[in-house]
Structures are given as structure tokens and as C-alpha cells.
Design an enzyme around this catalytic site. Structure first.
Site, mmCIF file in Angstrom:
data_model
loop_
_atom_site.group_PDB
_atom_site.id
_atom_site.type_symbol
_atom_site.label_atom_id
_atom_site.label_comp_id
_atom_site.label_asym_id
_atom_site.label_seq_id
_atom_site.Cartn_x
_atom_site.Cartn_y
_atom_site.Cartn_z
ATOM 1 N N ASP A 113 0.484 2.607 3.661
ATOM 2 C CA ASP A 113 -0.315 3.534 3.309
ATOM 3 C C ASP A 113 0.614 4.762 3.276
ATOM 4 O OD1 ASP A 113 -2.366 5.038 2.304
ATOM 5 O OD2 ASP A 113 -3.541 4.847 4.005
ATOM 6 N N HIS A 127 -5.822 -1.286 5.105
ATOM 7 C CA HIS A 127 -5.900 -0.303 6.354
ATOM 8 C C HIS A 127 -7.153 -0.561 7.162
ATOM 9 C CE1 HIS A 127 -8.250 2.295 3.757
ATOM 10 N NE2 HIS A 127 -7.256 2.670 3.128
ATOM 11 N N HIS A 164 0.765 -1.224 -0.057
ATOM 12 C CA HIS A 164 -0.043 -0.195 -0.188
ATOM 13 C C HIS A 164 0.686 1.208 -0.107
ATOM 14 C CE1 HIS A 164 -4.106 1.354 1.418
ATOM 15 N NE2 HIS A 164 -3.634 2.291 0.919
#
Ligand code: DOR
Length: 426
Positions: free
Chosen positions: A303, A230, A58
Site C-alpha cells: 500500500d 490491506h 498494492h
């Protein structure tokens, strides 16, 4: 080809064993694992663990479209410094990764940078607008294995069901950003006590959990593989735990920041702590950790979301959500949780490599004949994060001034030393 070299004295971390050994690398391949290996070039691995390189499921690299925040080259460098030998590039670029040309561009820029493998994800819907399906088969032919509209969740259940039905045929994975958009309009942080007392609009846990629940049902009816991005709430962990117990083909990730940081930090109104999904409560953090401990959570994914100063340094309600993560992931995971070296390697390399179908080159055992994609890292050295010393083009780290325990010393990508003693070599 690169000169042969040896990494000496590290503890090898493999799924079936941990042992101290030297590792010799030549022409992109591990050529020996043993005692007293010699070469003209020696890297010091003493006090470190040596595992397959980390794989990030990610990463927002921002190119094409927002090169002022990050480029594929600057993001790849940040990844290499974080021990990553592969990163999955999120599709919310401009143009979005919903077509062959953009997917090829992202992959090729990664090859040019030569710091880690850049693996493009594909969008689930054209332009990530939630209306029209992308030609998955065409992108799958290009090697895309993960499809996501990350940044937004797919709101339309019928479209999602059809997308999953096609994914099941193709054997690819749909990765969902779980957020029911109608429940999070204008939200700046977790909808809880802290948010109420600050008088700002909140992002309730239910907005995530409702989509997790819907998609578990769709996986049950289609048999497709689904990866949850996430996850941030205790309720989501419970739902995934139950779905896995049923044997559904579901995997899940958490970010380092959802394990380490909580919603009270938003009392400062500092937009550096604004992220989507938002930082949650101490109870949620405990549940995420329990999910790691019992295997409900498969992977830790960053992320990594760089934002240029002129956008991020705005009032909380205007600033975009997102924080840097690649260079601090190991330290944050190791500082915030109690995890063994094998758990670290599993969460950051072996499992994500499987989920992204990269196991031909990444997430493999350290053994003779294996491709040399390697991270050498420790879990003891303490370092202070400074936003001015990170190599990302953006500065939006929430860990500025914080002490972290655990750091990457060397990264080897395709047999080449790309990070040595914590410094990027290109
Ligand atoms: O905080 C976030 N930032 N969450 C997302 O899902 C998207 C990301 C971004 O692209 O900035």
C-alpha cells in the site's frame, strides 16, 4: 542484450528446497544454477537469499495526476530498490484507471522506466464513484486481471454482486478495499481507547469487518475470485479463515505497517502515522501475525502511498492517509515478525504473483531456463531508515530513524541488473 553475469554464493529459496548455489544469467534467462560458475561480471550473493523477485499487489504510483508525489519512474525505482520485479498499480489516478487509454499509458510508462513490470489494475466502477460498472471484458482484453476501487470500498451490494458475477465469467479477480463509508466519516485513526482519550473521530474495526462479511457472502453466491486488500483487524482474519475453510476462492493481504505499527503512535498527532485502514491495536497485530502463520493471509503488500509534503504535513484531520512502503517492506516484515526465508518469498513473491496472474514471468522457481526476475536479500543486516535517503519523490515514511533488520542487495529485472549493492543503476 546485456552481458552475461553470475550471482555467487547466495542461498537459493525455492518452494521445494533451499540450497547454496551460483546463478548464471544471460539474455534475460537463468542459464545455469550450480557450483563455481564464472563470468566477467560477478555479483556477490554471500550471506544473502536469492529468490524470484518480489511482487507488490498494492502500489500507488500517482501518475497520471499527482506527479508531484510520485511518478511511474520514481515509484518503479523505489520498487526495484525494495526487491520488486513487478508492482500492481492502483487505479486511483487522475484520470482513474477505468479505461483502456489510461491502462495502456500506465503500462507503457512502466516499460519506458524499465525498472520493474508495472501492472495496471482496473477500477470496479467508473471514476471509482461506486455507481456504474467499468467494461471489465474490454480491460481484461488489455491484460487487466485485478479490479479494485482501492481508496474506497464499493458500497452498493447489488453493484458488487453484479460485478462479481461478470468477474466469475471472465475469470478475473475483484480486489476490495473493505470500508463501510457511513461508519468512517471524518475518522482519523482506529476507534479504540487511544482515540477516545485523544478526542478525535474514530474508524471502527466493524467498518472493515462488515464489508469483509458482505463480500464473503457475495463470493459464495457468485463463485467469483475475491482478494481482500490491506486487512487490519482480528475480526477480518477470523472471517477470512472461516471462508477459506469453506473452500471459497478468497485471498487476502496485509501491509508491513499493520504488522509493525500500532494506534498509540497517533498520540503524537503526527500525520505520517495516518493511514487507511488505520493502525490498529496490539491484539489486531497478533491476529494478523497468526493469520500469516496459518496461511489465512496469503500476501504482504505495501500500500505504498506517497503524498507530497504540502498535503501530508497538515493537521491530522486534514492530511491524506497513506505511507511509503516499497523500500522498507522486506525490512519491516522481517523485523516485526518471525518468518522463514521461504515464508518471506511466499508472502512477497510466489503468492502475489499467483493472485495477480503473473506466474509466466514472476514468482517462479530459480532454475535453468526460467526468466531472470530475481531479488537477492538478507535477513540480518541492520540499517537505519532515513526519509532523506529513500528514492521515492515523497518523504512520508513512518520508519524515519528506525532500525530495520533485512535489506535488498541486488534486483534483476528481465535479466538486467537494476539494483546492485543496494544502489539503483538507472
Ligand atoms: O492510506 C491509504 N492511502 N489507503 C488507501 O486505501 C489509499 C491510499 C492512497 O491512495 O493514498
Amino acid at each position: 542484450m546485456n552481458a552475461p553475469f553470475v550471482i555467487k554464493g547466495a542461498t537459493i529459496v525455492n518452494p521445494d528446497a533451499m540450497f547454496v548455489a551460483d546463478v548464471a544469467i544471460s539474455n534475460g534467462i537463468i542459464t545455469a544454477v550450480g557450483e563455481a560458475l564464472e563470468a566477467d561480471l560477478v555479483l556477490d550473493g554471500t550471506g544473502c537469499y536469492l529468490s524470484s523477485g518480489f511482487v507488490d499487489l498494492h502500489t500507488h504510483l500517482r501518475e497520471p495526476g499527482k506527479e508531484e508525489a510520485e511518478t511511474i519512474e520514481s515509484g518503479s525505482r523505489a520498487a526495484a530498490l525494495g526487491g520488486y520485479t513487478a508492482v500492481v498499480a492502483m487505479p486511483n489516478t487522475d484520470p482513474a484507471q477505468d479505461n483502456v487509454a489510461t491502462v495502456r499509458f500506465v503500462r507503457d510508462q512502466g516499460v519506458k522506466a524499465g525498472l520493474c513490470e508495472v501492472v495496471p489494475s482496473g477500477c470496479i466502477t467508473i471514476g471509482r464513484l461506486g455507481k456504474q460498472m467499468v467494461p471489465y471484458a474490454r480491460l481484461a482484453e488489455e491484460g487487466v486481471t485485478l479490479f479494485t476501487d482501492d481508496g474506497t470500498g464499493v458500497q452498493d451490494a447489488l453493484l458488487m454482486q453484479r460485478a462479481l458475477a461478470i468477474a466469475a465469467q471472465l475469470g478475473v479477480t475483484m480486489a476490495q478495499h473493505c470500508e463501510v463509508a457511513s461508519m468512517t466519516k471524518g475518522a482519523v485513526m482506529h476507534d479504540g481507547e487511544c482515540c477516545s482519550s485523544m478526542g478525535v473521530p474514530g474508524w471502527p474495526s466493524e467498518a472493515e469487518e462488515k464489508m469483509v462479511q458482505r463480500d464473503i457472502g457475495l463470493v459464495r453466491s457468485t463463485g467469483a475470485k475475491m482478494h481482500f486488500l490491506h486487512l487490519s483487524t482480528a475480526g477480518s482474519v477470523s472471517l477470512v479463515r472461516a471462508a477459506k475453510a469453506e473452500g471459497l476462492p478468497i485471498t487476502a493481504e496485509v501491509t508491513p505497517h499493520h504488522l509493525a505499527l500500532h494506534d498509540e503512535l497517533l498520540r503524537s498527532f503526527d500525520p505520517v502515522f495516518k493511514v487507511n485502514p488505520p493502525l490498529r491495536t496490539a491484539e489486531d497485530i497478533e491476529a494478523l501475525k497468526a493469520g500469516i502463520a496459518d496461511g489465512t493471509i496469503d500476501a504482504v503488500a505495501t500500500d505504498h502511498a506517497p503524498h507530497a509534503g504540502h498535503t501530508k504535513e497538515q493537521p491530522l484531520d486534514v492530511a491524506p492517509p497513506g505511507m511509503l512502503g516499497l523500500e522498507t517492506a522486506l525490512g519491516v516484515l522481517n523485523t516485526a515478525t518471525v518468518v522463514s526465508p521461504q515464508q518471506i518469498a511466499s508472502l512477497m513473491s510466489w503468492a502475489p504473483a499467483r493472485i495477480a496472474e503473473l506466474t509466466e514471468r514472476h514468482g517462479r522457481s530459480i532454475a535453468v531456463g526460467e526468466p531472470a526476475n530475481i531479488a537477492v536479500w538478507d535477513t540480518t543486516s541492520v540499517w537505519t531508515v532515513s526519509r532523506d535517503n529513500l528514492s521515492s519523490k515523497s518523504r512520508n515514511t513512518p520508519y524515519h530513524g528506525m532500525d530495520l533488520r533485512g535489506r535488498v542487495r541486488h534486483t534483476i529485472f528481465n535479466g538486467e541488473i537494476v539494483v546492485r549493492d543496494g544502489k539503483a543503476l538507472k
